[in-house]
Enzyme design. Sequence first.
Site, PDB file in Angstrom:
ATOM      1  CB  CYS A 184      -0.897  -0.037   1.234  1.00  0.00           C
ATOM      2  SG  CYS A 184      -2.490   0.734   0.989  1.00  0.00           S
ATOM      3  CB  CYS A 193      -3.709   2.116  -2.444  1.00  0.00           C
ATOM      4  SG  CYS A 193      -1.916   2.227  -2.441  1.00  0.00           S
ATOM      5  CB  CYS A 249       4.777  -1.888  -6.634  1.00  0.00           C
ATOM      6  SG  CYS A 249       4.577  -1.102  -5.041  1.00  0.00           S
TER       7      CYS A 249
END
Length: 140
Positions: free
Chosen positions: A9, A80, A87
Amino acid sequence: MNKKLYFLCSGNSCRSQIAEGYAKKYLPTWDVRSAGIRIGGLNPLAVKVMAEDGVDISQQTSKLIDNDFMNQADLVITLCGEARDKCIIPQSTRWLHWPVNDPAESTGDEAEVMEDFRDARDDIKSRIIKLAKNIQKYSE
């Protein structure tokens, strides 16, 4: 060797912490961790709503993403859009995206904020329970 599950997140303060807590409960044979793009600190309201459901996450800490663990993970779940978009998840890793509303951005009085935290908690819990029932397909 235990399978590895990683929740990612933005700040690793609420949603990913809640997910880690439930996954440790419902997937006890997995090595479960959570992390964020940055360290936001463990949100005390996340601790509070988890305690309401009998899960203690008070000893968990907010951590930055560990690329070594992520590269070894059998399953990565982003919670999220920021984590989903920023990422770089290894192509060999199974990846799920669970768009859960961020209760830390809630506004209103204490009761309204707590209701948003409970909604996020319950959403994550139902997803974890469903995941636990279907985990075989993610670990093959």
